[in-house]
Design a protein around this motif. Structure first.
Motif, mmCIF file in Angstrom:
data_model
loop_
_atom_site.group_PDB
_atom_site.id
_atom_site.type_symbol
_atom_site.label_atom_id
_atom_site.label_comp_id
_atom_site.label_asym_id
_atom_site.label_seq_id
_atom_site.Cartn_x
_atom_site.Cartn_y
_atom_site.Cartn_z
ATOM 1 N N TYR A 14 0.621 -1.263 0.127
ATOM 2 C CA TYR A 14 -0.088 -0.195 0.221
ATOM 3 C C TYR A 14 0.680 1.356 0.260
ATOM 4 C CZ TYR A 14 1.546 -1.042 4.686
ATOM 5 O OH TYR A 14 1.924 -1.448 5.898
ATOM 6 N N SER A 46 4.048 -0.793 13.445
ATOM 7 C CA SER A 46 3.402 -0.887 11.858
ATOM 8 C C SER A 46 2.942 -2.843 11.883
ATOM 9 C CB SER A 46 4.118 -1.163 10.800
ATOM 10 O OG SER A 46 3.688 1.005 10.882
ATOM 11 N N MET A 62 -5.276 4.443 2.065
ATOM 12 C CA MET A 62 -5.041 5.715 1.327
ATOM 13 C C MET A 62 -4.659 6.366 0.340
ATOM 14 S SD MET A 62 -4.844 8.359 4.604
ATOM 15 C CE MET A 62 -3.541 7.581 5.734
HETATM 16 N N1 SAM Z 1 8.234 2.550 8.172
HETATM 17 C C1 SAM Z 1 7.601 2.605 9.254
HETATM 18 C C2 SAM Z 1 6.456 2.106 9.586
HETATM 19 O O1 SAM Z 1 6.100 1.422 8.378
HETATM 20 O O2 SAM Z 1 6.191 2.134 10.676
HETATM 21 C C3 SAM Z 1 6.188 4.561 9.604
HETATM 22 C C4 SAM Z 1 6.492 5.394 8.025
HETATM 23 S S1 SAM Z 1 5.136 4.792 7.357
HETATM 24 C C5 SAM Z 1 4.971 5.691 5.866
HETATM 25 C C6 SAM Z 1 3.264 5.304 8.546
HETATM 26 C C7 SAM Z 1 2.811 4.850 8.438
HETATM 27 O O3 SAM Z 1 1.757 4.878 7.427
HETATM 28 C C8 SAM Z 1 2.961 2.629 8.874
HETATM 29 O O4 SAM Z 1 1.800 2.400 9.572
HETATM 30 C C9 SAM Z 1 1.696 2.787 7.760
HETATM 31 O O5 SAM Z 1 0.917 1.861 7.784
HETATM 32 C C10 SAM Z 1 0.816 3.987 7.046
HETATM 33 N N2 SAM Z 1 0.867 4.064 4.876
HETATM 34 C C11 SAM Z 1 1.213 3.401 4.142
HETATM 35 N N3 SAM Z 1 0.738 3.940 3.480
HETATM 36 C C12 SAM Z 1 -0.518 3.844 3.561
HETATM 37 C C13 SAM Z 1 -1.256 3.762 2.906
HETATM 38 N N4 SAM Z 1 -1.623 3.837 1.185
HETATM 39 N N5 SAM Z 1 -3.196 3.964 3.897
HETATM 40 C C14 SAM Z 1 -3.027 4.249 4.958
HETATM 41 N N6 SAM Z 1 -1.780 4.282 5.858
HETATM 42 C C15 SAM Z 1 -0.387 3.826 4.855
#
Ligand code: SAM
Ligand code: SF4
Length: 372
Positions: free
Chosen positions: A54, A145, A217
């Motif tokens: 995602y 996560s 999202m």
């Molecule tokens: N790499 C770390 C992690 O995954 O926890 C921190 C950065 S990550 C971008 C932060 C959060 O964004 C994560 O919990 C992930 O599940 C969420 N996330 C990433 N892409 C997403 C999406 N398309 N829709 C909803 N949540 C998203």
């Protein structure tokens, strides 16, 4: 079914228009819709050792190193944010534990007096030594996560060799190091992991965590998001209540993004949720985060700084403002200029994201390059 969103990028390299005088005089980050920014997500890297379906494609291209902010630049931004009334800073990415100067960054942010300094990580590189060090340097909380409680799914979703046991290990480490209450994020996608919702509630109770279940999202790098892949928070609640009763809890923080629930297992003849000694509430909660179907834009108190120094007033902004250029002018008034730039940027914050409307276009940046 909504067709795949068109990817659009707006203004990426310039300064925001000037905010009105009263906004500048407020010496706070206020926007034109009456909201105040107190909570900033700072992305310290766009790199990651996972490739969550995602979020990031396997062949995702990172930003060139010279484009990324230096430690001193991060600290300069954080100092100004604190002076403008920001009380929460979340260190994120990409995967923030890959940032080579993470310890120094935590120490220097904490020394600025940020009241609530937290970090979001996939947990794969968390060790007890590191967690204890982060705690001693001033980090307050960790969010992890975990998108499934089944190993083969965790590996398939994250396209990594992580495991459920590894993340449970990271939860225990965070709790042991005093980086709690620990929150765990899961992105719930229709047909991927929605059948595990009642199990997530059991897991929250068993491990004493807040499980935050997030609607998918449109921020994935392959732009495969579509409305029919979104499993709504309403559906999540209904699915969990097939096994447990959920009781809504008011949050202490009015700008909280999640709808929080106590898990009532007694209804099903299961033992009540345990309470840790000294805890004010039962441990183990469910938080439903519904940016797509129940947007919380009206209460949003957030701003994002990307690893290449762009200010993003909204996750779904097309315009982003180039703060790095201000930092690199080496002007003697740089801190004042950064403050003014942040005030002007905040004033441009859009009223809402409009996901689901015909006008909505997915931003070019992925979650990993914005800072989630
Ligand atoms: N790499 C770390 C992690 O995954 O926890 C921190 C950065 S990550 C971008 C932060 C959060 O964004 C994560 O919990 C992930 O599940 C969420 N996330 C990433 N892409 C997403 C999406 N398309 N829709 C909803 N949540 C998203
Ligand atoms: Fe990496 Fe976090 Fe994105 Fe997964 S969600 S690919 S762990 S940045």
């Amino acid at each position: 079914v909504i067709s795949l969103p068109v990817v659009q990028q707006g203004n990426t390299s310039s300064a925001p228009p000037a905010a009105p005088d009263h906004a500048v005089r407020a010496d706070r980050l206020i926007d034109s819709h009456g909201r105040t920014i107190r909570d900033v997500r700072v992305s310290v890297t766009d790199r990651c050792n996972f490739r969550c379906v995602y979020c990031m494609d396997p062949d995702f291209r990172y930003m060139p190193k010279q484009e990324l902010l230096s430690l001193d630049e991060y600290v300069a931004i954080a100092r100004v944010l604190v002076s403008l009334g920001v009380t929460k800073i979340r260190i994120t990415g990409g995967e923030p534990t890959l940032y080579p100067q993470l310890d120094d960054l935590i120490a220097r942010f904490a020394a600025l007096g940020v009241p609530d300094l937290s970090m979001t990580t996939n947990g794969s590189l968390v060790t007890l030594d590191k967690a204890m060090k982060w705690k001693s340097l001033g980090l307050k909380r960790l969010t992890l996560s975990l998108d499934s409680l089944r190993d083969e799914r965790v590996k398939a979703i994250s396209r990594s060799d992580t495991s459920v046991a590894k993340v449970i290990g990271a939860i225990r480490i965070a709790q042991q190091a005093g980086l709690g209450p620990v929150k765990v994020n899961a992105v719930v996608m229709r047909g991927v992991n929605d059948d595990e919702l009642p199990d997530f509630a059991d897991f929250a109770v068993e491990h004493g965590i807040d499980y935050r279940l997030i609607e998918f999202m449109p921020l994935d790098s392959h732009h495969a998001w579509s409305m029919d892949r979104v499993f709504s928070a309403r559906e999540m609640r209904h699915r969990i209540e097939s096994r447990h009763r959920l009781v809504r809890e008011e949050d202490d923080d009015p700008s909280s993004t999640s709808m929080n629930f106590r898990i009532e297992r007694t209804q099903m003849g299961l033992p009540p949720v345990p309470r840790l000694p000294g805890a004010s509430r039962p441990t183990g909660r469910i938080g439903l985060i519904a940016p797509v179907t129940q947007p919380f834009c009206g209460a949003c108190s957030r701003l994002r700084i990307t690893a290449d120094g762009k200010v993003r007033p909204c996750l779904f902004s097309h315009d982003e403002w180039d703060l790095r250029a201000v930092l690199r002018t080496k002007s003697p008034t740089v801190e004042r200029d950064v403050a003014r730039f942040l005030i002007d940027s905040t004033w441009t914050k859009q009223k809402g994201h409009g996901i689901g409307s015909k006008e909505f276009h997915q931003p070019a940046r992925t979650m990993s390059a914005i800072g989630g």
